[in-house]
Design an enzyme around this catalytic site. Structure first.
Site, PDB file in Angstrom:
ATOM      1  N   ARG A  82       0.823  -1.210   0.000  1.00 62.74           N
ATOM      2  CA  ARG A  82       0.000   0.000   0.000  1.00 62.74           C
ATOM      3  C   ARG A  82       0.861   1.266   0.000  1.00 62.74           C
ATOM      4  O   ARG A  82       0.521   2.267   0.636  1.00 62.74           O
ATOM      5  CB  ARG A  82      -0.914  -0.064   1.249  1.00 62.74           C
ATOM      6  CG  ARG A  82      -2.201   0.726   1.265  1.00 62.74           C
ATOM      7  CD  ARG A  82      -3.309   0.399   0.345  1.00 62.74           C
ATOM      8  NE  ARG A  82      -3.929  -0.895   0.360  1.00 62.74           N
ATOM      9  CZ  ARG A  82      -4.862  -1.324   1.204  1.00 62.74           C
ATOM     10  NH1 ARG A  82      -5.268  -0.577   2.180  1.00 62.74           N
ATOM     11  NH2 ARG A  82      -5.391  -2.504   1.052  1.00 62.74           N
ATOM     12  N   ARG A 113      -2.961   6.624   0.644  1.00 57.86           N
ATOM     13  CA  ARG A 113      -3.278   7.899   1.278  1.00 57.86           C
ATOM     14  C   ARG A 113      -2.178   8.476   2.150  1.00 57.86           C
ATOM     15  O   ARG A 113      -2.271   9.630   2.566  1.00 57.86           O
ATOM     16  CB  ARG A 113      -4.590   7.765   2.055  1.00 57.86           C
ATOM     17  CG  ARG A 113      -5.791   7.693   1.120  1.00 57.86           C
ATOM     18  CD  ARG A 113      -7.028   7.178   1.817  1.00 57.86           C
ATOM     19  NE  ARG A 113      -6.799   5.816   2.263  1.00 57.86           N
ATOM     20  CZ  ARG A 113      -7.753   5.018   2.756  1.00 57.86           C
ATOM     21  NH1 ARG A 113      -8.980   5.450   2.883  1.00 57.86           N
ATOM     22  NH2 ARG A 113      -7.461   3.799   3.134  1.00 57.86           N
ATOM     23  N   ARG A 148      -6.721  11.592  -5.520  1.00 56.93           N
ATOM     24  CA  ARG A 148      -7.973  11.020  -5.010  1.00 56.93           C
ATOM     25  C   ARG A 148      -9.069  12.063  -4.786  1.00 56.93           C
ATOM     26  O   ARG A 148     -10.245  11.713  -4.687  1.00 56.93           O
ATOM     27  CB  ARG A 148      -7.713  10.263  -3.693  1.00 56.93           C
ATOM     28  CG  ARG A 148      -7.347   8.823  -3.874  1.00 56.93           C
ATOM     29  CD  ARG A 148      -8.533   7.967  -4.344  1.00 56.93           C
ATOM     30  NE  ARG A 148      -9.329   7.473  -3.238  1.00 56.93           N
ATOM     31  CZ  ARG A 148     -10.601   7.753  -3.036  1.00 56.93           C
ATOM     32  NH1 ARG A 148     -11.240   8.585  -3.832  1.00 56.93           N
ATOM     33  NH2 ARG A 148     -11.247   7.220  -2.029  1.00 56.93           N
ATOM     34  N   ASP A 195      -6.673  -2.806  -7.538  1.00 57.04           N
ATOM     35  CA  ASP A 195      -7.151  -3.436  -6.322  1.00 57.04           C
ATOM     36  C   ASP A 195      -7.271  -4.931  -6.587  1.00 57.04           C
ATOM     37  O   ASP A 195      -7.362  -5.351  -7.743  1.00 57.04           O
ATOM     38  CB  ASP A 195      -8.507  -2.862  -5.895  1.00 57.04           C
ATOM     39  CG  ASP A 195      -8.842  -3.282  -4.461  1.00 57.04           C
ATOM     40  OD1 ASP A 195      -8.253  -2.717  -3.532  1.00 57.04           O
ATOM     41  OD2 ASP A 195      -9.649  -4.209  -4.283  1.00 57.04           O
ATOM     42  N   TYR A 198     -14.308 -12.008   0.279  1.00 55.96           N
ATOM     43  CA  TYR A 198     -15.080 -10.788  -0.008  1.00 55.96           C
ATOM     44  C   TYR A 198     -16.376 -11.115  -0.750  1.00 55.96           C
ATOM     45  O   TYR A 198     -17.426 -10.535  -0.462  1.00 55.96           O
ATOM     46  CB  TYR A 198     -14.254  -9.791  -0.829  1.00 55.96           C
ATOM     47  CG  TYR A 198     -13.266  -9.011   0.007  1.00 55.96           C
ATOM     48  CD1 TYR A 198     -13.706  -8.021   0.882  1.00 55.96           C
ATOM     49  CD2 TYR A 198     -11.908  -9.264  -0.066  1.00 55.96           C
ATOM     50  CE1 TYR A 198     -12.807  -7.304   1.665  1.00 55.96           C
ATOM     51  CE2 TYR A 198     -11.003  -8.551   0.711  1.00 55.96           C
ATOM     52  CZ  TYR A 198     -11.461  -7.577   1.575  1.00 55.96           C
ATOM     53  OH  TYR A 198     -10.580  -6.873   2.350  1.00 55.96           O
TER      54      TYR A 198
HETATM   55  O1  CP3 Z   1       0.368   0.490  -3.257  1.00 52.58           O
HETATM   56  C1  CP3 Z   1      -0.131  -0.652  -3.374  1.00 52.58           C
HETATM   57  O2  CP3 Z   1      -0.020  -1.547  -2.524  1.00 52.58           O
HETATM   58  C2  CP3 Z   1      -0.814  -0.998  -4.688  1.00 52.58           C
HETATM   59  C3  CP3 Z   1      -2.204  -0.896  -4.754  1.00 52.58           C
HETATM   60  C4  CP3 Z   1      -3.127  -1.817  -3.963  1.00 52.58           C
HETATM   61  C5  CP3 Z   1      -4.395  -1.384  -3.502  1.00 52.58           C
HETATM   62  N1  CP3 Z   1      -5.050  -2.442  -2.969  1.00 52.58           N
HETATM   63  C6  CP3 Z   1      -4.915  -0.004  -3.645  1.00 52.58           C
HETATM   64  C7  CP3 Z   1      -5.956   0.427  -2.696  1.00 52.58           C
HETATM   65  C8  CP3 Z   1      -3.014  -3.169  -3.634  1.00 52.58           C
HETATM   66  C9  CP3 Z   1      -1.866  -4.109  -3.869  1.00 52.58           C
HETATM   67  C10 CP3 Z   1      -4.251  -3.560  -3.024  1.00 52.58           C
HETATM   68  C11 CP3 Z   1      -4.544  -4.935  -2.590  1.00 52.58           C
HETATM   69  C12 CP3 Z   1      -5.693  -5.179  -1.709  1.00 52.58           C
HETATM   70  N2  CP3 Z   1      -6.946  -4.629  -1.744  1.00 52.58           N
HETATM   71  C13 CP3 Z   1      -5.680  -6.151  -0.693  1.00 52.58           C
HETATM   72  C14 CP3 Z   1      -4.514  -7.033  -0.366  1.00 52.58           C
HETATM   73  C15 CP3 Z   1      -3.535  -6.312   0.466  1.00 52.58           C
HETATM   74  C16 CP3 Z   1      -3.983  -6.031   1.864  1.00 52.58           C
HETATM   75  O3  CP3 Z   1      -4.018  -4.847   2.217  1.00 52.58           O
HETATM   76  O4  CP3 Z   1      -4.294  -6.982   2.585  1.00 52.58           O
HETATM   77  C17 CP3 Z   1      -6.947  -6.149  -0.082  1.00 52.58           C
HETATM   78  C18 CP3 Z   1      -7.385  -7.006   1.084  1.00 52.58           C
HETATM   79  C19 CP3 Z   1      -7.744  -5.184  -0.758  1.00 52.58           C
HETATM   80  C20 CP3 Z   1      -9.156  -4.838  -0.485  1.00 52.58           C
HETATM   81  C21 CP3 Z   1      -9.227  -3.395  -0.117  1.00 52.58           C
HETATM   82  N3  CP3 Z   1      -9.292  -2.379  -1.034  1.00 52.58           N
HETATM   83  C22 CP3 Z   1      -9.133  -2.816   1.168  1.00 52.58           C
HETATM   84  C23 CP3 Z   1      -9.045  -3.560   2.465  1.00 52.58           C
HETATM   85  C24 CP3 Z   1      -9.134  -1.422   0.994  1.00 52.58           C
HETATM   86  C25 CP3 Z   1      -8.942  -0.348   2.053  1.00 52.58           C
HETATM   87  C26 CP3 Z   1     -10.161   0.372   2.473  1.00 52.58           C
HETATM   88  C27 CP3 Z   1      -9.784   1.726   3.048  1.00 52.58           C
HETATM   89  O5  CP3 Z   1     -10.343   2.720   2.583  1.00 52.58           O
HETATM   90  O6  CP3 Z   1      -8.935   1.796   3.943  1.00 52.58           O
HETATM   91  C28 CP3 Z   1      -9.240  -1.171  -0.383  1.00 52.58           C
HETATM   92  C29 CP3 Z   1      -9.210   0.151  -1.038  1.00 52.58           C
HETATM   93  C30 CP3 Z   1      -7.849   0.536  -1.534  1.00 52.58           C
HETATM   94  N4  CP3 Z   1      -7.113  -0.224  -2.388  1.00 52.58           N
HETATM   95  C31 CP3 Z   1      -7.129   1.736  -1.250  1.00 52.58           C
HETATM   96  C32 CP3 Z   1      -5.946   1.684  -2.002  1.00 52.58           C
HETATM   97  C33 CP3 Z   1      -4.875   2.738  -2.114  1.00 52.58           C
HETATM   98  C34 CP3 Z   1      -7.516   2.872  -0.313  1.00 52.58           C
HETATM   99  C35 CP3 Z   1      -8.722   3.596  -0.627  1.00 52.58           C
HETATM  100  C36 CP3 Z   1      -8.760   4.647  -1.689  1.00 52.58           C
HETATM  101  O7  CP3 Z   1      -7.773   5.341  -2.040  1.00 52.58           O
HETATM  102  O8  CP3 Z   1      -9.890   4.844  -2.143  1.00 52.58           O
END
Ligand code: CP3
Length: 339
Positions: A22, A26, A35, A71, A148
């Protein structure tokens, strides 16, 4: 070969390679600015913007790898699964997938038609990235995607997922088989487009007992790794996996990601020294003062003890409120610890 690729192959490096899960997110002011205008799906569908977001942490933090910005749900949205990504909650399904009928609607993915924007992002990033920095592609592992789909949203206990697994094993195996096929095709297309390493995210697999992991999950993760045939190094990551590490290592993949709940040296011993490892600083430590970050990071490096095959990372993703300065200094610290 860059440092990340060398570490994946258990070869010595001049400095320990480091990147953060990640890292494009943010915690970065540049990401927050993007964003304000576009949500996550909108970013991924604009390859030039998405490439820019993928590259931001390389410029801003000096990490040794870029990870494709997308994602784990991106390929499922692309084959028509109705969901939203909700801030602070993650993926939320319009309706959970719990029947054979719903499972059968998960069609195979045709990456060139369904996710051309992802593949174009990969090509654009490769063109802009120095050969010293690795480009990592990724997919969600079948279990974590299934959780999910079946729960309909994030969960702590995964009761609905386990209920389906135990009470309708045929539906479970159909679901997992389809997700493995989708994951394999999606990763193969990323590799053809230019990613040099892939990571399979099985973030929530640690909710299972080792027996259940072996019966209900391992064959499908193995299916994904087998389909790639070792064409690029593969990292297999989950959290809360201390008791699953030997079985995860046996599923395939050349690198195993450790979370912070296991000591790096113990985790590596359980994984086996024929595998490289990635990890494993607690991301919450970065919310504290630099002195705490420094002490904890040095302990991780000491436990790796200079053994070839360590990629420094966090034990899970960066928290959004992480001070940028701690991330920049952490990369400098890891790089300053010369091998
Ligand atoms: O920088 C990176 O790691 C690359 C991008 C990336 C994202 N999601 C972007 C993202 C990667 C590799 C993921 C994988 C992902 N997504 C996982 C596996 C990794 C982990 O964290 O366990 C999982 C479980 C998800 C599902 C998911 N999507 C979650 C739990 C969330 C967070 C919700 C939140 O708002 O905190 C997301 C949304 C998400 N995916 C964000 C980002 C940067 C944040 C929200 C946004 O900017 O809108």
């Amino acid at each position: 070969m860059n440092r990340v690729l060398r570490a994946c192959a258990l070869q010595p490096v001049d400095r320990t390679p480091v990147w953060f899960m990640r890292q494009a997110g943010r915690a970065l002011p540049d990401y927050r600015a993007v964003r304000k205008k576009y949500d996550l799906p909108a970013i991924t569908k604009q390859p030039e913007l998405c490439a820019e977001v993928t590259l931001q942490p390389v410029r801003c933090l000096g990490v040794d790898a870029a990870i494709l910005f997308a994602d784990i749900m991106t390929p499922l949205m692309a084959i028509g699964v109705d969901m939203r990504i909700v801030e602070h909650a993650g993926p939320v399904m319009a309706t959970p997938v719990r029947s054979l009928d719903r499972v059968r609607r998960l069609r195979p993915i045709e990456p060139e038609q369904d996710v051309p924007f992802v593949l174009e992002t990969v090509r654009l990033v490769r063109r802009q990235l120095s050969s010293e920095v690795a480009l990592i592609g990724f997919a969600g592992a079948p279990f974590t995607l299934a959780s999910y789909l079946v729960e309909g949203k994030a969960s702590r206990t995964f009761d609905q997922t386990k209920r389906l697994m135990y009470s309708q094993p045929d539906v479970w195996s159909e679901l997992m088989g389809r997700l493995a096929e989708i994951g394999a095709a999606y990763l193969k297309a990323q590799i053809a487009a230019g990613v040099q390493v892939i990571q399979l995210f099985d973030s929530w697999v640690g909710c299972l007992s080792p027996d259940d992991y072996r019966s209900f999950v391992q064959p499908y993760s193995r299916q994904v790794f087998d389909a790639l045939g070792g064409s690029v190094p593969a990292i297999y990551f989950g959290t809360d996996t201390a008791s699953l590490l030997p079985d995860m290592a046996a599923a395939g993949g050349s690198v195993i990601g450790l979370d912070w709940r296991v000591q790096l040296d113990e985790g590596w011993a359980r994984v086996g020294y024929d595998h490289a490892i990635q990890g494993n600083l607690d991301p919450a430590v970065l919310l504290g003062p630099w002195s705490a970050v420094e002490a904890a990071a040095r302990r991780v490096l000491e436990r790796a003890a200079g053994r070839p095959g360590h990629i420094f990372n966090l034990g899970h993703g960066i928290h959004p409120e992480t001070p940028l300065d701690n991330l920049v200094r952490l990369v400098e610290l890891v790089h300053g610890d010369r091998r």
